[in-house]
Design a protein around this motif. Structure first.
Motif, PDB file in Angstrom:
ATOM      1  N   THR A   1       0.809  -1.225   0.000  1.00  0.00           N
ATOM      2  CA  THR A   1       0.000   0.000   0.000  1.00  0.00           C
ATOM      3  C   THR A   1       0.839   1.271   0.000  1.00  0.00           C
ATOM      4  O   THR A   1       0.313   2.350  -0.278  1.00  0.00           O
ATOM      5  CB  THR A   1      -0.905   0.018   1.242  1.00  0.00           C
TER       6      THR A   1
ATOM      7  N   ASP B   1      -4.909  -8.386  -2.714  1.00  0.00           N
ATOM      8  CA  ASP B   1      -3.975  -7.255  -2.640  1.00  0.00           C
ATOM      9  C   ASP B   1      -4.619  -5.980  -3.158  1.00  0.00           C
ATOM     10  O   ASP B   1      -4.449  -4.896  -2.580  1.00  0.00           O
ATOM     11  CB  ASP B   1      -2.706  -7.570  -3.436  1.00  0.00           C
TER      12      ASP B   1
ATOM     13  N   ILE C   1      -5.300  -2.350  -1.222  1.00  0.00           N
ATOM     14  CA  ILE C   1      -4.898  -1.045  -1.761  1.00  0.00           C
ATOM     15  C   ILE C   1      -6.088  -0.090  -1.775  1.00  0.00           C
ATOM     16  O   ILE C   1      -5.986   1.078  -1.374  1.00  0.00           O
ATOM     17  CB  ILE C   1      -4.302  -1.209  -3.170  1.00  0.00           C
ATOM     18  N   ASP C   2      -7.259  -0.592  -2.224  1.00  0.00           N
ATOM     19  CA  ASP C   2      -8.460   0.246  -2.254  1.00  0.00           C
ATOM     20  C   ASP C   2      -8.868   0.667  -0.841  1.00  0.00           C
ATOM     21  O   ASP C   2      -9.271   1.818  -0.609  1.00  0.00           O
ATOM     22  CB  ASP C   2      -9.606  -0.513  -2.929  1.00  0.00           C
TER      23      ASP C   2
ATOM     24  N   ALA D   1      -6.883   0.996   1.760  1.00  0.00           N
ATOM     25  CA  ALA D   1      -5.909   1.993   2.217  1.00  0.00           C
ATOM     26  C   ALA D   1      -6.211   3.365   1.616  1.00  0.00           C
ATOM     27  O   ALA D   1      -6.153   4.386   2.315  1.00  0.00           O
ATOM     28  CB  ALA D   1      -4.498   1.550   1.846  1.00  0.00           C
ATOM     29  N   ASN D   2      -6.541   3.397   0.326  1.00  0.00           N
ATOM     30  CA  ASN D   2      -6.854   4.671  -0.332  1.00  0.00           C
ATOM     31  C   ASN D   2      -8.099   5.308   0.270  1.00  0.00           C
ATOM     32  O   ASN D   2      -8.167   6.540   0.436  1.00  0.00           O
ATOM     33  CB  ASN D   2      -7.040   4.450  -1.825  1.00  0.00           C
TER      34      ASN D   2
ATOM     35  N   ARG E   1      -0.446   0.624   7.792  1.00  0.00           N
ATOM     36  CA  ARG E   1      -0.945  -0.751   7.649  1.00  0.00           C
ATOM     37  C   ARG E   1      -0.154  -1.630   8.610  1.00  0.00           C
ATOM     38  O   ARG E   1       1.066  -1.733   8.508  1.00  0.00           O
ATOM     39  CB  ARG E   1      -0.775  -1.259   6.218  1.00  0.00           C
TER      40      ARG E   1
END
Length: 633
Positions: free
Chosen positions: A207, A257, A261-262, A264-265, A279
């Motif tokens: 991330t 994964d 990432i989504d 985290a965004n 994270r």
């Protein structure tokens, strides 16, 4: 130059003595001093040991059968490969001629028996240092000779051909410049690599967010700042996502994964700019909110985070949703360590996962409760190891009438625990849920089953002419999901000589959640052996009529919660009646749990309930009392 500890610990010493006691004494002392020690009990074996691996020093006894110490020393000093090994003679003789002979054959030192260990250690250290100095001097002399030879050659070459030397100097200068440039490039590349390693050590590679290590550094600074000002506080939010593991396992790690990432965004898009988002691991994130003027803004932020994560996420051709649980800890002057902040945030997160709103603020009693649960778990493990648990047996009666003396047909095995140092049994409600949260439920279930089988066999052996009552044993879903569960049951039956017909296994409806097929196959196997299957607490869990039709079961057990309310709640009475009728249609037995009054028993008899269980008939009894009660009926 004294030997460093590392050099001393790597020094190899050979002890040669025909007395094992001397070998043992010296070996122990030298090993404790950090030396590498080998032993030989004769002169010939000593020569073989030296040929196998050259020692740095030899402790050599003089008087030995066969080759004595002097002969061994001459042999070694006549060999160019071993001539320089320092040899310390050991002898009970303290006369001058003996010592002179020892030194004449090449001995480096002489120790008189009985020896003193401190003296031996000092002499060994001294000889090793001398040997080290000799070797260093030898090497330096060799280097000096080489340097002098090179100098003479260089001087001759300078004298004979100064122009050629100048050319070589120019070439060498160029070479050094090139080497320097290469070195500078290597230094730069190493600095870049170190920077990259530092980034990898501090940041999550997936991330791009900081990781736990960097969070701890920031938390340390935050904790220190909170000590300086009691008027400022910060907050740490720990967030985990439900269903991530299921999505990751179903769609694969690549899609998992992308999901992380989504997530985290979305988190970074919602939190304030001055916050620190991290994270931690898998689907667990943390947000550090520094210098909060007050805590009123935390709840709205939490709700925005939860709402932001509930928006569907597109993963390839699939659309998935996740929900967030958030544990919150206020970082104030009461904290002295960053690790404690993380610990309390994790405890709050665990509590949040059990709440409908999905978030909780840490309270000090959470830590105390966690410590108590950890302590209780340790005591339960000890109780299992030390056989401190007991199995009690509560009668199951045939509801042919409502009398308290209804005929007994079997028992339910119930675990009772009287912790060491207490006078009363602990309520199962206090330790069974704890066992279910850990691997203890497997140990507890296995121990209970074996104990019951042993008791049934004992009853049968003591009263072979009397029928053995069946005993119901509770098993968790984790037991049934075990790959070798059926084989373990078979092994216990064989070892205890218990008959399958004497047993009923009680399971809960939660086994129907997820992939139930392996569990159904296991139940079918047990049933083919003759073990009956009961669904415990029927109607309180995953009650699916379609699954119930497929389940290889013999009995439904109505939960005590329904029986308790049948007098005060007409709807509950109708539910119980419906369960009894359902069982009759499916040709299943019904056991009503928790019967405590004659009125309850009368109503269940009227409804056609097959069997009953509860304090109206009898409380749980130890094995002796259970058999005595059975004999009365």
């Amino acid at each position: 130059m004294p030997l460093r500890h590392q050099e001393r610990s790597s020094s190899k010493i050979l002890i040669v003595d025909d007395l094992p006691s001397n070998l043992q004494l010296l070996s122990t002392a030298l090993v404790e001093a950090g030396y590498s020690v080998r032993n030989a009990i004769s002169g010939s074996l000593a020569i073989m040991e030296v040929a196998t691996e050259r020692p740095d020093l030899i402790l050599l006894d003089i008087k030995m059968p066969g080759l004595d110490g002097f002969s061994v020393c001459r042999h070694l000093h006549n060999d160019v490969m071993t001539a320089d090994i320092p040899i310390i003679f050991m002898s009970a003789l303290d006369d001058v001629p003996e010592k002179l002979k020892a030194f004449s054959v090449g001995g480096a030192d002489y120790i008189t028996k009985p020896f003193q260990i401190p003296e031996v250690l000092v002499r060994i250290k001294h000889q090793l240092e001398l040997q080290h100095l000799r070797q260093t001097l030898k090497a330096q002399n060799q280097k000096l000779r080489i340097i002098l030879q090179q100098y003479e050659i260089a001087e001759t070459q300078i004298y004979q051909n100064n122009q050629e030397l100048e050319q070589r100097v120019l070439e060498r200068t160029k070479e050094l410049n090139e080497t320097n440039q290469a070195l500078q490039q290597e230094i730069y590349e190493r600095q870049q690599a170190q920077a990259q390693l530092m980034h990898l050590a501090m940041y999550d590679s997936l991330t791009g967010l900081p990781n736990r290590t960097l969070l701890l550094k920031h938390l340390e600074e935050t904790v220190q700042a909170s000590q300086l000002s009691v008027y400022e506080s910060s907050a740490l939010l720990m967030l985990s996502c439900d269903r991530f593991k299921d999505i990751n396992d179903t769609l694969g790690h690549q899609q998992g994964d992308q999901l992380l990432i989504d997530i985290a965004n979305r988190i970074t898009a919602v939190v304030p700019d001055n916050s620190f988002t991290v994270r931690l691991a898998d689907d667990k994130f943390a947000i550090l909110l520094p210098k909060l003027p007050d805590t009123a803004g935390i709840a709205p932020l939490v709700k925005r985070l939860q709402q932001g994560l509930t928006v569907p996420i597109k993963l390839g051709t699939y659309e998935v949703t996740v929900s967030a649980n958030i544990g919150i800890v206020l970082v104030d002057s009461s904290y002295a360590q960053a690790e404690h902040v993380l610990r309390d945030a994790s405890l709050a997160l665990i509590q949040a996962q059990q709440k409908p709103q999905g978030w909780r603020i840490f309270q000090p009693e959470m830590h105390q409760q966690a410590l108590q649960r950890l302590t209780l778990e340790g005591k339960l493990r000890q109780a299992l190891r030390q056989q401190q648990l007991q199995v009690f047996y509560q009668p199951i009666v045939a509801l042919t009438c409502a009398a308290a003396t209804a005929p007994i047909v079997g028992y339910e095995a119930l675990v009772r625990w009287q912790p060491e140092g207490t006078s009363d049994f602990m309520s199962p409600a206090d330790f069974i849920p704890l066992a279910e949260e850990s691997d203890l439920i497997l140990q507890l279930g296995n121990w209970t089953f074996r104990t019951v089988c042993e008791q049934l066999s004992q009853w049968h052996q003591a009263y072979p002419s009397k029928p053995v009552p069946f005993v119901s044993v509770n098993f968790s879903v984790r037991h049934l999901q075990g790959e070798h569960f059926a084989q373990q049951i078979y092994t216990v039956l064989q070892q205890t000589q218990a008959q399958p017909a004497w047993l009923k296994f009680e399971i809960t409806e939660t086994l129907l959640i997820g992939d139930a097929q392996p569990v159904l196959e296991t139940l079918a196997q047990l049933r083919r052996w003759g073990i009956q299957i009961s669904i415990d607490d029927f109607g309180t869990g995953y009650s699916s009529l379609s699954y119930l039709k497929q389940l290889p079961v013999d009995t439904l057990k109505i939960d005590r919660a329904f029986i308790k309310d049948i007098k005060s709640d007409a709807d509950t009475l109708k539910i119980v009646e419906a369960i009894v009728q359902l069982a009759q249609v499916l040709k299943l037995d019904v056991v009503a749990e928790g019967i405590e009054t004659e009125w309850q028993a009368q109503q269940l008899v009227k409804l056609g309930c097959t069997y009953g269980q509860g304090y109206w008939f009898a409380p749980p009894l130890d094995s002796e009392a259970a058999w005595e009660l059975l004999e009365k009926f």
